[in-house]
Design a protein around this motif. Sequence first.
Motif, PDB file in Angstrom:
ATOM      1  N   ASP A 139     -57.045 -56.902 -54.260  1.00 48.76           N
ATOM      2  CA  ASP A 139     -56.616 -55.843 -53.336  1.00 48.76           C
ATOM      3  C   ASP A 139     -57.438 -54.566 -53.471  1.00 48.76           C
ATOM      4  O   ASP A 139     -56.943 -53.462 -53.274  1.00 48.76           O
ATOM      5  N   GLN A 140     -58.724 -54.749 -53.789  1.00 49.92           N
ATOM      6  CA  GLN A 140     -59.641 -53.618 -53.910  1.00 49.92           C
ATOM      7  C   GLN A 140     -60.997 -54.029 -53.353  1.00 49.92           C
ATOM      8  O   GLN A 140     -61.463 -55.153 -53.571  1.00 49.92           O
ATOM      9  N   ALA A 141     -61.640 -53.127 -52.601  1.00 47.47           N
ATOM     10  CA  ALA A 141     -62.928 -53.423 -51.969  1.00 47.47           C
ATOM     11  C   ALA A 141     -64.084 -52.877 -52.796  1.00 47.47           C
ATOM     12  O   ALA A 141     -63.992 -51.796 -53.392  1.00 47.47           O
ATOM     13  N   PHE A 142     -65.205 -53.625 -52.800  1.00 49.03           N
ATOM     14  CA  PHE A 142     -66.438 -53.214 -53.467  1.00 49.03           C
ATOM     15  C   PHE A 142     -67.590 -53.437 -52.493  1.00 49.03           C
ATOM     16  O   PHE A 142     -67.799 -54.542 -52.007  1.00 49.03           O
ATOM     17  N   ILE A 143     -68.336 -52.363 -52.216  1.00 50.18           N
ATOM     18  CA  ILE A 143     -69.398 -52.400 -51.215  1.00 50.18           C
ATOM     19  C   ILE A 143     -70.706 -51.981 -51.880  1.00 50.18           C
ATOM     20  O   ILE A 143     -70.819 -50.861 -52.394  1.00 50.18           O
ATOM     21  N   THR A 144     -71.693 -52.883 -51.882  1.00 50.40           N
ATOM     22  CA  THR A 144     -72.961 -52.634 -52.564  1.00 50.40           C
ATOM     23  C   THR A 144     -74.079 -52.432 -51.553  1.00 50.40           C
ATOM     24  O   THR A 144     -74.194 -53.187 -50.583  1.00 50.40           O
ATOM     25  N   THR A 145     -74.914 -51.417 -51.787  1.00 50.90           N
ATOM     26  CA  THR A 145     -76.024 -51.135 -50.883  1.00 50.90           C
ATOM     27  C   THR A 145     -77.335 -51.679 -51.466  1.00 50.90           C
ATOM     28  O   THR A 145     -77.417 -52.039 -52.647  1.00 50.90           O
ATOM     29  N   SER A 146     -78.376 -51.693 -50.644  1.00 48.04           N
ATOM     30  CA  SER A 146     -79.681 -52.175 -51.082  1.00 48.04           C
ATOM     31  C   SER A 146     -80.293 -51.263 -52.147  1.00 48.04           C
ATOM     32  O   SER A 146     -81.189 -51.673 -52.883  1.00 48.04           O
ATOM     33  N   GLN A 147     -79.810 -50.028 -52.247  1.00 42.63           N
ATOM     34  CA  GLN A 147     -80.281 -49.107 -53.276  1.00 42.63           C
ATOM     35  C   GLN A 147     -79.509 -49.270 -54.586  1.00 42.63           C
ATOM     36  O   GLN A 147     -79.742 -48.535 -55.542  1.00 42.63           O
ATOM     37  N   GLY A 148     -78.574 -50.223 -54.602  1.00 43.44           N
ATOM     38  CA  GLY A 148     -77.798 -50.468 -55.808  1.00 43.44           C
ATOM     39  C   GLY A 148     -76.603 -49.556 -55.962  1.00 43.44           C
ATOM     40  O   GLY A 148     -75.964 -49.537 -57.024  1.00 43.44           O
ATOM     41  N   HIS A 149     -76.260 -48.799 -54.931  1.00 43.60           N
ATOM     42  CA  HIS A 149     -75.072 -47.941 -54.986  1.00 43.60           C
ATOM     43  C   HIS A 149     -73.822 -48.780 -54.772  1.00 43.60           C
ATOM     44  O   HIS A 149     -73.803 -49.683 -53.929  1.00 43.60           O
ATOM     45  N   LEU A 150     -72.784 -48.472 -55.517  1.00 47.45           N
ATOM     46  CA  LEU A 150     -71.528 -49.203 -55.408  1.00 47.45           C
ATOM     47  C   LEU A 150     -70.434 -48.288 -54.876  1.00 47.45           C
ATOM     48  O   LEU A 150     -70.107 -47.270 -55.493  1.00 47.45           O
ATOM     49  N   TYR A 151     -69.882 -48.635 -53.732  1.00 45.24           N
ATOM     50  CA  TYR A 151     -68.717 -47.956 -53.178  1.00 45.24           C
ATOM     51  C   TYR A 151     -67.493 -48.829 -53.434  1.00 45.24           C
ATOM     52  O   TYR A 151     -67.606 -50.059 -53.536  1.00 45.24           O
TER      53      TYR A 151
END
Length: 254
Positions: A139-151
Amino acid sequence: MKKYIVILSLLLVACSGTKKTPSQVVYRYDDHRYLELIGYYCEGALWYHDTQRNIHKELADGVYASYQIFTHTYIHPSEKYILIPSWEPGAYTISKDYGKTWGVATYMASSPPLERNSDGIMRDSPEGKEIKRVVVINDQAFITTSQGHLYMSSYPFEDPRLKPGGPGIDFTWFDDTYYLYSANKNNLKGEYVKSHIRPESPGSAWGTVVFMKQSLENLVDGNKANFQNLPDKEPEVKNYKGWDHMQCNMRAGL
């Protein structure tokens, strides 16, 4: 003879006008939950289905709001909290009750902005093309970008201190407003200010914002229990039987 040709032509026009819009399953969470797209070229109306709970919800009607599939990694074992990305996810479609009702999760504005876009401008959120991986687990979202940032989204509960009748949350923050916005920074400094979050104004509810963990030290929500002690990396996903990408036939119905 001409009369029959006219009638046949009218029948053909009528038949072509009733051609059914193609429908296809574009994502499967498990054996009873899936996303259905109704439209052409992988764009159109989006439906969420849960056959076990008898939930069938239209999330985009394809006219006033048209959905375009998300093409990068999408892994979603979570059931209660559902987060759906799209082609250009400036915000995310979410449900916090197994798909019964739906809302939106937005990016929480950081201070200062932490994301640099393709034009070199600092922003509060990544561009859609930067988002490479969306994982929703526990029940938690994790969003990763191409720059390695984690939201991520917060833990899936509200701080008990902010429930009706609760004591609220006392906190202290450093106010350097005059220093940041002054042209003359000589002899200017900030000060610590005592403040309070009231239950009547609790701020962002769980699951309704996504953010980089390091931004919380400058945000009021960072004082809430469900925004604290967050992980530094995406949790491991085990025994997931759903799809890891959306799938769509661009030629469907053509």
